[in-house]
Motif scaffolding. Structure first.
Motif, short mmCIF file in Angstrom:
data_model
loop_
_atom_site.label_atom_id
_atom_site.label_comp_id
_atom_site.label_asym_id
_atom_site.label_seq_id
_atom_site.Cartn_x
_atom_site.Cartn_y
_atom_site.Cartn_z
N VAL A 139 1.06 -1.01 -0.15
CA VAL A 139 0.34 0.33 0.02
C VAL A 139 0.90 1.26 0.31
O VAL A 139 1.84 0.98 0.46
N PRO A 140 0.49 2.07 -0.85
CA PRO A 140 1.29 3.67 -1.10
C PRO A 140 1.80 4.92 0.30
O PRO A 140 0.07 4.31 1.25
N THR A 141 3.10 4.46 0.83
CA THR A 141 3.43 5.24 2.25
C THR A 141 1.73 6.92 1.71
O THR A 141 1.65 7.10 0.07
N GLY A 142 1.19 7.58 2.62
CA GLY A 142 0.66 8.46 2.31
C GLY A 142 -0.43 8.24 2.28
O GLY A 142 -1.57 8.90 1.90
N THR A 143 -1.51 6.56 2.56
CA THR A 143 -2.12 6.01 1.62
C THR A 143 -2.73 4.96 3.06
O THR A 143 -2.00 5.09 3.26
N VAL A 195 -7.02 -9.05 -14.23
CA VAL A 195 -7.32 -7.53 -13.47
C VAL A 195 -7.43 -7.87 -11.98
O VAL A 195 -8.42 -7.86 -11.51
N ILE A 196 -6.19 -6.88 -10.67
CA ILE A 196 -6.71 -7.28 -9.53
C ILE A 196 -6.72 -5.57 -9.39
O ILE A 196 -5.89 -4.52 -10.09
N SER A 197 -7.54 -5.19 -8.50
CA SER A 197 -7.79 -3.53 -8.32
C SER A 197 -8.17 -3.63 -6.68
O SER A 197 -8.12 -4.35 -5.65
N PHE A 198 -7.39 -2.68 -6.06
CA PHE A 198 -7.44 -2.28 -4.49
C PHE A 198 -7.51 -0.83 -3.89
O PHE A 198 -7.92 0.57 -5.05
N GLU A 199 -8.46 -0.62 -3.38
CA GLU A 199 -8.66 0.94 -2.86
C GLU A 199 -7.87 1.64 -1.78
O GLU A 199 -8.01 0.89 -0.96
N VAL A 200 -7.46 3.07 -1.38
CA VAL A 200 -6.72 3.32 -0.24
C VAL A 200 -7.34 5.04 -0.66
O VAL A 200 -8.14 5.82 -1.35
N THR A 201 -7.51 5.29 0.94
CA THR A 201 -7.87 6.89 1.16
C THR A 201 -5.99 7.53 1.39
O THR A 201 -5.76 7.04 2.07
N VAL A 202 -6.27 9.18 1.21
CA VAL A 202 -5.65 9.59 1.35
C VAL A 202 -5.94 9.89 2.14
O VAL A 202 -6.37 10.47 3.34
N ASP A 203 -3.88 10.09 2.98
CA ASP A 203 -3.70 10.21 4.73
C ASP A 203 -4.40 11.91 4.62
O ASP A 203 -4.20 12.67 4.21
N ASP A 204 -5.03 12.06 5.56
CA ASP A 204 -5.00 13.12 6.57
C ASP A 204 -4.13 14.59 6.57
O ASP A 204 -3.54 15.28 6.03
N ASP A 205 -3.07 14.10 6.81
CA ASP A 205 -1.53 14.67 6.48
C ASP A 205 -0.96 14.91 5.57
O ASP A 205 0.60 15.59 5.70
N ALA A 206 -1.54 14.53 4.00
CA ALA A 206 -1.07 14.49 2.90
C ALA A 206 -1.19 15.99 2.43
O ALA A 206 -1.98 16.88 2.82
N ARG A 207 -0.26 17.18 1.62
CA ARG A 207 -0.11 17.94 1.12
C ARG A 207 0.02 17.95 -0.09
O ARG A 207 0.04 17.00 -0.89
N PRO A 208 -1.47 18.88 -0.37
CA PRO A 208 -0.32 19.38 -1.64
C PRO A 208 0.28 19.42 -2.43
O PRO A 208 1.49 20.17 -2.36
N GLY A 209 0.10 18.72 -3.99
CA GLY A 209 2.11 18.20 -4.36
C GLY A 209 2.32 17.17 -4.09
O GLY A 209 3.30 17.52 -4.87
N ILE A 250 -0.85 14.89 -4.98
CA ILE A 250 -2.33 15.17 -4.89
C ILE A 250 -3.05 16.75 -5.17
O ILE A 250 -1.87 17.50 -4.69
N LEU A 251 -3.97 16.90 -5.42
CA LEU A 251 -4.62 18.44 -5.46
C LEU A 251 -5.14 18.44 -4.39
O LEU A 251 -5.41 18.28 -3.38
N GLY A 252 -4.77 20.31 -4.39
CA GLY A 252 -5.03 21.33 -3.66
C GLY A 252 -5.94 22.29 -3.58
O GLY A 252 -5.62 22.38 -5.20
N ILE A 290 -5.10 37.49 3.06
CA ILE A 290 -5.21 36.02 3.11
C ILE A 290 -3.86 35.78 3.17
O ILE A 290 -2.63 35.40 2.91
N THR A 291 -4.05 34.61 4.19
CA THR A 291 -3.02 33.25 5.00
C THR A 291 -4.05 31.70 4.88
O THR A 291 -4.92 31.82 5.24
N ALA A 292 -2.34 30.88 4.54
CA ALA A 292 -3.63 29.44 4.87
C ALA A 292 -1.92 29.05 4.79
O ALA A 292 -0.74 28.94 4.05
N ASP A 293 -2.17 27.18 5.80
CA ASP A 293 -1.23 26.75 6.16
C ASP A 293 -0.49 26.69 4.62
O ASP A 293 1.26 25.96 4.03
N PHE A 294 -1.49 26.27 3.01
CA PHE A 294 -0.93 25.74 1.55
C PHE A 294 -1.04 26.96 0.96
O PHE A 294 -0.15 26.13 0.23
N LEU A 295 -0.59 28.06 1.26
CA LEU A 295 -0.50 29.00 0.98
C LEU A 295 0.96 29.33 1.14
O LEU A 295 2.13 29.18 2.26
#
Length: 472
Positions: free
Chosen positions: A5-9, A53-67, A93-95, A201-206
């Motif tokens: 399973v990929p890192t960050g998921t 064909v083999i497939s599986f699903e993951v959820t992106v972790d909350d601490d993932a950053r855009p980019g 990861i899109l932000g 305007i300020t934000a962590d992702f800016l």
């Protein structure tokens, strides 16, 4: 087949699937791919069975950053060939993509900005991206001269000492705008005061903080500004002059003048105006209209004075006429009225400029066309037209035109009474041409034989008359 399973998921339990009947059930709460998923045998025929064909699903972790990039590689082993890795599956990861924040201002009561009134600021947080944005902080420190009243939605904090209004955890959906409104009262400020304001305007992702831009001005990233009106304001007043009946601007012409005193302020405007009128025939200044609240006088030498008051948001007009004195041709009639103002320089109110044109004045333009339509060459005929216009202020009398022929041309014919005299075409006895009227002269000329390509041909007509300067 093994796949970590990929890192960050985080793996979503129960989402591993196959289309070839292999056991894809989870092991220990995670995908069987972690320890190895056995497909068994794959035939090479028929083609529909030669694949799995083999497939599986993951959820992106909350601490993932855009980019951030998510990468995944599977490893496949079999008894018939050495183990190998698949290609790398990769996504990013899109932000949120915040656009330029905007800030506009308006007076809810309409009209000018005056002390005691409430102004309304609108801050727009713009999300140009596809994903929702949150955790945004908007800070607006109101400028001196404004007192905070209220905001919508309610801010997280208002510092009354500094006039700073703050919203925290502002959210804006993808491809959308979130608007924040601030209402503030204008304090007692002098007329003409510029009140400028920008929010941040300020934000962590800016990266760096972003300042708002005024959408009502072309300048980029500029503060939002309004001008305080407190007292009289005659700066938009106007003055015009025209010739009676749209006649010629010549000595003896009747000139009609009009001064419009426009008070866009919020107090009665006191008028004390002087206006030295140029080129006035003695005793010809006549007052024709005086608005209520004003008094006016015009001396014999053309000095106009106006006194009185103009209420706020009102216009008062004075009209008068003068007769143009005997001045030389080409004189520019420039006029400025001066309105006295307390504690300021006099306000200059300039009229449009008129130019005296007492006689005829001819101007000419040429048109030409090769008769056969082809590029001009040797022994080609050229149809020419000379259009004369009297741009002066009176009739051009006893007009005559002479056209010396270029050495590369020879005469064929001339219309409108033109005759060849030596090496010139002469039109005489053309009579008078009224101001603003035109006269057209036509002729046909031929290029001489054996002219080289690129030969330049020049024609200059000589214009004359009884009351016009000789011109070419």
């Amino acid at each position: 087949m093994r796949d970590i399973v990929p890192t960050g998921t985080t793996y979503r339990p129960g989402t591993t699937r196959t289309d070839c009947g292999a056991d894809a059930s989870d092991v220990g709460g995670t995908t069987r791919l972690e320890s190895g998923l056995t497909i068994a045998n794959l035939p090479f025929q028929p083609p529909g069975l030669a694949r799995c064909v083999i497939s599986f699903e993951v959820t992106v972790d909350d601490d993932a950053r855009p980019g951030d990039r998510i990468r995944n590689i599977a490893n496949i082993a079999s008894t018939d060939q050495a183990a190998f890795n698949t290609n790398t599956a990769e996504t990013q990861i899109l932000g949120p993509e915040l656009g330029t924040p905007l800030k506009s201002v308006r007076n809810p009561a309409g009209g000018t900005y005056q002390p005691g009134q409430i102004v309304e600021y609108t801050i727009e947080v713009v999300n140009d991206g596809q994903t929702n944005a949150s955790g945004i902080t908007v800070t607006d420190r109101l400028p001196a001269g404004l007192t905070y009243s209220f905001a919508n939605p309610a801010p997280s904090n208002v510092d009354g000492a500094t006039g700073t209004v703050t919203w925290t955890d502002v959210a804006v959906e993808g491809r959308d705008v979130t608007s924040l409104l601030i209402f503030a009262q204008i304090n007692e400020l002098p007329g003409g005061t510029l009140v400028t304001n920008q929010a941040e305007i300020t934000a962590d992702f800016l990266g760096a903080p972003r300042l708002t831009d005024d959408p009502d001005t072309p300048a980029p990233l500029d503060g939002t500004t309004f001008v305080v009106v407190n007292g009289e304001d005659f700066t938009t007043s106007t003055k015009t002059v025209s010739v009676d009946g749209d006649g010629a601007i010549v000595p003896g012409a009747l000139l009609n003048w009009e001064i419009s005193l426009i008070n866009t302020g919020n107090r009665n405007g006191v008028v004390s105006l002087t206006d030295p009128i140029p080129a006035v025939s003695p005793g010809s200044c006549v007052l024709r209209g005086i608005a209520p609240g004003l008094a006016a006088e015009c001396s014999a030498d053309g000095r106009l004075t106006i006194t009185g008051t103009v209420p706020p948001d009102q216009t008062r007009t004075v009209s008068f006429s003068t007769v143009l004195a005997d001045v030389v041709d080409g004189t520019e009639l420039r006029n400025i009225a001066y309105l006295a103002r307390d504690d300021q320089e006099d306000l200059s109110i300039a009229a449009n400029v008129l130019v005296v044109a007492r006689g005829g004045l001819l101007a000419g333009t040429w048109t030409s066309e090769d008769v056969d339509g082809a590029p001009l060459g040797s022994e080609d005929e050229l149809a020419l037209t000379l259009i004369l216009e009297n741009v002066g202020g009176a009739n051009a009398q006893q007009i005559a035109v002479a056209l010396p022929l270029d050495e590369n041309l020879e005469f064929v014919s001339a219309g409108d009474g033109g005759q060849l005299q030596g090496n010139r075409i002469v039109w005489s006895g053309l009579g008078d041409l009224a101001a603003g009227e035109t006269l057209t002269l036509s002729m046909t000329l031929r290029t001489r034989p054996d002219r080289a390509v690129g030969t330049a041909i020049a024609l200059t007509a000589q214009l004359s008359g009884a009351n016009i300067p000789s011109t070419v």
